[in-house]
Design a protein around this motif. Structure first.
Motif, PDB file in Angstrom:
ATOM      1  N   GLN A 408      63.721  38.346  18.026  1.00  0.00           N
ATOM      2  CA  GLN A 408      64.216  37.630  19.198  1.00  0.00           C
ATOM      3  C   GLN A 408      65.592  37.023  18.915  1.00  0.00           C
ATOM      4  OE1 GLN A 408      60.821  34.970  19.805  1.00  0.00           O
ATOM      5  NE2 GLN A 408      60.477  35.899  21.814  1.00  0.00           N
ATOM      6  N   LEU A 409      65.760  36.429  17.731  1.00  0.00           N
ATOM      7  CA  LEU A 409      67.047  35.846  17.361  1.00  0.00           C
ATOM      8  C   LEU A 409      68.150  36.897  17.332  1.00  0.00           C
ATOM      9  CD1 LEU A 409      66.341  33.254  14.524  1.00  0.00           C
ATOM     10  CD2 LEU A 409      67.626  32.853  16.622  1.00  0.00           C
ATOM     11  N   GLU A 410      67.857  38.039  16.741  1.00  0.00           N
ATOM     12  CA  GLU A 410      68.852  39.110  16.678  1.00  0.00           C
ATOM     13  C   GLU A 410      69.225  39.580  18.074  1.00  0.00           C
ATOM     14  OE1 GLU A 410      67.780  41.161  12.367  1.00  0.00           O
ATOM     15  OE2 GLU A 410      66.695  41.798  14.166  1.00  0.00           O
ATOM     16  N   VAL A 412      68.985  37.850  20.981  1.00  0.00           N
ATOM     17  CA  VAL A 412      69.728  36.806  21.691  1.00  0.00           C
ATOM     18  C   VAL A 412      71.164  36.717  21.174  1.00  0.00           C
ATOM     19  CG1 VAL A 412      69.916  34.310  22.019  1.00  0.00           C
ATOM     20  CG2 VAL A 412      67.708  35.431  22.316  1.00  0.00           C
ATOM     21  N   HIS A 413      71.327  36.727  19.853  1.00  0.00           N
ATOM     22  CA  HIS A 413      72.664  36.620  19.270  1.00  0.00           C
ATOM     23  C   HIS A 413      73.539  37.807  19.696  1.00  0.00           C
ATOM     24  CE1 HIS A 413      75.667  35.172  16.456  1.00  0.00           C
ATOM     25  NE2 HIS A 413      75.787  36.400  15.974  1.00  0.00           N
ATOM     26  N   MET A 439      76.126  30.310  19.660  1.00  0.00           N
ATOM     27  CA  MET A 439      76.201  31.366  18.651  1.00  0.00           C
ATOM     28  C   MET A 439      76.196  30.787  17.243  1.00  0.00           C
ATOM     29  SD  MET A 439      78.615  34.405  20.195  1.00  0.00           S
ATOM     30  CE  MET A 439      80.064  33.410  20.553  1.00  0.00           C
ATOM     31  N   THR A 442      72.435  30.379  16.587  1.00  0.00           N
ATOM     32  CA  THR A 442      71.726  31.649  16.357  1.00  0.00           C
ATOM     33  C   THR A 442      72.149  32.271  15.029  1.00  0.00           C
ATOM     34  OG1 THR A 442      73.405  32.806  17.693  1.00  0.00           O
ATOM     35  CG2 THR A 442      71.376  32.118  18.804  1.00  0.00           C
ATOM     36  N   ARG A 443      73.443  32.161  14.675  1.00  0.00           N
ATOM     37  CA  ARG A 443      73.924  32.716  13.410  1.00  0.00           C
ATOM     38  C   ARG A 443      73.310  31.972  12.220  1.00  0.00           C
ATOM     39  NH1 ARG A 443      78.903  31.963  14.290  1.00  0.00           N
ATOM     40  NH2 ARG A 443      79.212  33.878  15.491  1.00  0.00           N
ATOM     41  N   PHE A 445      70.443  30.280  12.204  1.00  0.00           N
ATOM     42  CA  PHE A 445      69.012  30.587  12.138  1.00  0.00           C
ATOM     43  C   PHE A 445      68.780  31.960  11.505  1.00  0.00           C
ATOM     44  CE2 PHE A 445      68.110  27.728  16.083  1.00  0.00           C
ATOM     45  CZ  PHE A 445      68.285  26.609  15.292  1.00  0.00           C
ATOM     46  N   LEU A 446      69.635  32.923  11.854  1.00  0.00           N
ATOM     47  CA  LEU A 446      69.496  34.265  11.279  1.00  0.00           C
ATOM     48  C   LEU A 446      69.737  34.242   9.770  1.00  0.00           C
ATOM     49  CD1 LEU A 446      71.294  36.432  14.001  1.00  0.00           C
ATOM     50  CD2 LEU A 446      68.895  36.595  13.321  1.00  0.00           C
ATOM     51  N   LEU A 543      64.383  30.273  22.133  1.00  0.00           N
ATOM     52  CA  LEU A 543      65.483  29.558  21.484  1.00  0.00           C
ATOM     53  C   LEU A 543      65.628  28.157  22.071  1.00  0.00           C
ATOM     54  CD1 LEU A 543      67.954  29.461  19.605  1.00  0.00           C
ATOM     55  CD2 LEU A 543      69.295  30.445  21.495  1.00  0.00           C
TER      56      LEU A 543
END
Length: 928
Positions: A408-410, A412-413, A439, A442-443, A445-446, A543
């Protein structure tokens, strides 16, 4: 006794039968609790008519309050002391009562006038709150009204038919934050020259005047499942209240939706997304039309709802009228009515909340603050009754957990990057800055999910364990998590405000999906959203939920970091991985309900230990505002035989602890026990196991050894399915088998005498399913079903509870992050051994609450009878030698007082069972 029954009939005339003494006591205790206000815990064993007692007592109290207020008003009117504004309240009444006005004929017209003056039906305070995010507001259209000219319709069709991407469709409105000079904080600004376009909400409010009326004193009744709510409505229909009060039943979109296109999505999240998007579709159509008008202005139009089941406000009004005439309807009835009338039962039932006397709804809808606001539930000075409250604290905090997966993170980012790259030059500085901030999150968190473990972590793992799995899961506090990612200086409150006000989620997701669709040359579903597993809208919402969680106090919860695992078999890539916020305290959440409501009632079959619930939910409540009541069971002592069984037919001790239960000797001894039971127990036997995995292992072993064949010579064997969709069909077959074999003349060639059902503690069968009479003549509890100690969330909760009330230490370890071996129970056992107080007790209580719920499935009425076998040596002991934490002391009082806790051998138990069923069989003949 007869005098007490006559007194109860006079006080609670709606009770459809002659009440038992414990039912009378329960109703009086509940009535008194409503009079006093505050929080009350009322315990009544399953099968004692608890639901009916709640209905007759609570609704009688509401009727009495309204009658008192009406009489007081009439007295004042006769004495010419009534107030000119129609408020008949006086200073000697309690404050909560003065806030309600009895609906009277002479006030009805005045109420309408007041609402119009205050702004088209704005309600009592003159303020119409946003009951849901704009995408969730339901609108309607009258198809007979033609608001568009022919040219406008042709232009609109032309716009809808365009296949290329339109900048206007996906651009965000200008956004200014507080420091940039926007009045009242950050908000979107419409461009000059564009007229404000009104939807049909004005007409909707005007048409809804008759339905809304004055806010009335109401009771909110909630339970865990929809089936339990249906059972509540069934009991309500037995009383006169079913046709005397206004009742509305609420539920989820998945249970209410009648739009076949939406229902085919199957997944609850996707159904919610699609429904909201259909309601939002009208706004998109209006935005496209508005540019066609002269000088940027168009005349007021009526918006068409995207869902065909909401296009007629007239049908919605008719739906509400039908409900009012038909009385108490459950979810199935409302869905049937909605299908018949071709109008939405979900929004139709929601619109009836303001005038309802009784609102029946699931846990989530009442306990979640966002859900209450969305539904427009007003708890102020009203009554809240929470049934099946034995696990209330855990259920409450679980609603506030938040989780986002790596995929999901990938997703959304990637969508944010593409959107920002496409529209960066067209966006204002406010939008650019906030999207870049998103961003950054999200970056970060990834990175935390994908980065390799550093050398210190690896060295620590090698020191702590030899040959163990790498600790890929860890737990950290909120502040530590933010500091480690260098994002602690970002104002999350302003960012969340921007997300809510700017509609960024829908703009980005629609752009990404449409761009991907055009690139593939595929055709989008109506509305522009592709609903595959893990849709972009679901990812965005996950998110946002996680960002909201990060605004909690540092000690309120923990962040679980589960790193991505390399794909096996030498393949490239990563799998799994997620971030999850685990809420640990429900005190602040529950206080909002307690402070608003006049009275909160927690009801259940087994609420002990009450001290744990009090400490976790309302430790701040003064003693005079907390009340507890418990009653015994209605069945006589000879109708129940609870036995702690410590050894099997061959003399082997039953030890179903974590390390011993999978041994072949233990599985075989359990099988031999059941081979003996099927010959002495008539009709139905329910066997509860700790987990589905253990059922599979035991069933396979019995099948191989021939034990299963021996059991099936006497009883058919059924197993609880993992999927809830098949549970009902299995139960029907189980009941049909028992009814067929127990009724009518039995053929000599048929040795079968009933059926056996293998069930799982914590499954659907263990909660909410009634096994009365022959359905459950014997309940067999295999071992003590302690939850898995490898569950990180559980361990964090145990550590938190261990420190409750201890001013020296909040938890066992909250300052540093804790790492756990994935799926390894040893770390969990280590934490449990270090607990000496509340944490250990909580873990034990979780187990025994599950046991009590399971064994409570039998004994459902006064003439019922059943045996209960607790199969494990840990249940057995002399009552005088038991400690407070002994499992037998955590059983319900009506079972504990009759427990045969020590036997010399299985032969003694077999004789007790034979005598028990022979006695009750003869008693049944005598009663007949």
């Amino acid at each position: 006794m007869e005098e007490k029954e006559r007194e109860a009939e006079a006080e609670f005339p709606a009770f459809p039968y002659k009440p038992y003494s414990i039912q009378t006591d329960f109703m009086k205790a509940l009535y008194c609790s409503l009079e006093n206000g505050g929080v009350s815990m009322l315990e009544s064993p399953t099968g004692t008519g608890k639901t009916l007692s709640i209905i007759c007592s609570a609704l009688q109290w509401v009727v009495d309050q309204k009658q008192k207020q009406k009489q007081k008003c009439e007295t004042m009117i006769k004495s010419d002391n009534s107030f000119p504004n129609g408020d008949c309240s006086s200073n000697d009444e309690p404050e909560w009562m003065r806030n309600f006005v009895v609906n009277r004929d002479f006030q009805a017209e005045d109420a309408k006038i007041k609402k119009k003056k205050n702004g088209r039906g704005l309600g009592k305070t003159g303020e119409r709150k946003n009951r849901e995010i704009s995408t969730d507001s339901f609108s309607h259209s009258m198809e007979k009204d033609k608001c568009f000219t022919k040219k406008e319709c042709e232009n609109l069709q032309s716009i809808n038919d365009q296949s290329e991407l339109s900048d206007e469709e996906f651009l965000l409105e200008e956004y200014e934050s507080e420091e940039e000079g926007a009045i009242g904080g950050g908000k979107s600004k419409r461009k000059a020259g564009v007229g404000t376009i009104s939807s049909s909400s004005d007409e909707e409010e005007e048409d809804g005047l008759d339905e809304e009326g004055e806010e009335v004193l109401k009771v909110y009744f909630c339970s865990r499942t929809h089936s339990q709510l249906s059972q509540f409505i069934k009991e309500l229909r037995k009383t006169v209240f079913a046709n005397k009060i206004k009742v509305v039943c609420l539920g989820s979109r998945k249970n209410f939706c009648i739009n076949e296109e939406v229902l085919r999505l199957g997944n609850s999240t996707h159904i919610n997304e699609r429904c909201l998007e259909l309601q939002n579709k009208k706004k998109n159509e209006i935005c496209k039309i508005k540019n066609l008008g002269a000088e940027g202005k168009v005349r007021r139009t009526k918006a068409f709802s995207g869902c065909p089941m909401l296009r007629s406000h007239k049908l919605q009004k008719g739906f509400r009228n039908e409900i009012s005439q038909q009385g108490a309807l459950d979810i199935e009835d409302l869905v049937h009515l909605g299908r018949h009338m071709r109008t939405c039962p979900y929004y139709g039932s929601r619109s009836m909340v303001p005038t309802a006397d009784l609102v029946v709804l699931p846990y989530q809808s009442l306990l979640s603050k966002s859900a209450r606001e969305s539904l427009g539930l007003n708890l102020k000075n009203n009554i809240v009754i929470i049934d099946e409250a034995h696990n209330l604290a855990d259920s409450l905090i679980n609603m506030y957990n938040a989780k986002i997966t790596l995929s999901q993170l990938e997703n959304v980012h990637s969508h944010l990057e593409k959107y920002f790259g496409r529209f960066c030059s067209l966006l204002g500085p406010g939008n650019r800055r906030h999207i870049q901030t998103l961003m950054v999150f999200t970056r970060a968190f990834l990175q935390v999910l994908l980065k390799e473990k550093d050398e210190n972590d690896v060295r620590q793992d090698s020191e702590n364990s030899t040959g163990a799995k790498n600790a890929l899961d860890s737990s950290v506090a909120i502040n530590e998590f933010l500091f480690s990612l260098n994002i602690d200086n970002i104002n999350l409150v302003k960012l969340l405000k921007y997300i809510k006000e700017s509609n960024i989620i829908h703009k980005v997701s629609r752009y990404g999906d449409k761009a991907a669709s055009l690139q593939k040359g595929s055709v989008l579903k109506d509305g522009g959203e592709n609903y595959e597993e893990g849709s972009i809208l679901s990812g965005f919402q996950s998110l946002v939920d996680l960002l909201i969680s990060l605004t909690n106090n540092d000690g309120d919860g923990r962040i679980i970091i589960s790193k991505a695992r390399p794909i096996s078999s030498g393949q490239q890539g990563q799998q799994g991985g997620f971030l999850k916020y685990v809420m640990l305290t429900g005190e602040k959440i529950f206080s909002e309900i307690v402070e608003q409501a006049h009275a909160v009632i927690l009801a259940g079959g087994t609420l002990q230990p009450i001290e744990e619930t009090r400490e976790r939910l309302f430790p701040w409540l003064s003693p005079n505002k907390f009340h507890f009541f418990s009653c015994s069971h209605i069945v006589p002592p000879e109708s129940i035989l609870p036995v702690a069984l410590s050894c099997g037919p061959t003399g082997k001790s039953f030890d179903f602890s974590y390390g011993s239960r999978s041994s072949s000797a233990m599985i075989e001894e359990l099988g031999l026990l059941l081979c003996n039971l099927v010959s002495v127990v008539p009709e139905g036997i329910i066997v509860f196991f700790p987990s589905f995995e253990y059922v599979e292992r035991v069933y396979g072993a019995w099948k191989s050894s021939g034990i299963l064949d021996r059991i099936m010579k006497k009883k058919h064997v059924f197993r609880e399915p993992r999927g809830n969709t098949h549970v009902e069909s299995v139960l029907k077959e189980y009941q049909k088998t028992i009814d067929t074999l127990s009724s009518g003349p039995k053929e000599d060639s048929t040795p079968l005498n009933g059926a056996m059902l293998l069930a799982v503690v914590g499954g659907k069968i263990s909660e909410g399913i009634n096994f009365s009479d022959g359905m459950g003549r014997c309940i067999v509890m295999v071992g003590l079903p302690y939850p898995s100690p490898s569950n990180i969330e559980l361990l964090e909760r145990i550590k938190h509870i261990e420190g409750l009330g201890d001013t020296n230490s909040k938890t066992l370890n909250t300052s540093a992050s804790d790492a756990y071996c994935d799926g390894d129970a040893q770390a969990g056992f280590g934490i449990l051994r270090s607990c000496r107080g509340r944490g250990k007790e909580y873990y034990e209580n979780l187990c025994m609450k599950a046991v009590n719920q399971s064994i409570g499935r039998a004994i459902r009425h006064i003439n019922d009878h059943a045996a209960i076998l607790l199969v494990d040596l840990r249940y057995a002991s002399e009552s005088s030698k038991r400690s407070c934490s002994h499992p037998a002391n955590k059983l319900p009082r009506w079972i504990k007082d009759r427990l045969v806790s020590s036997t010399n051998n299985y032969g003694e138990v077999h004789r007790l069972l034979h005598q028990f069923f022979k006695f009750n069989k003869n008693r049944g003949f005598l009663e007949d």
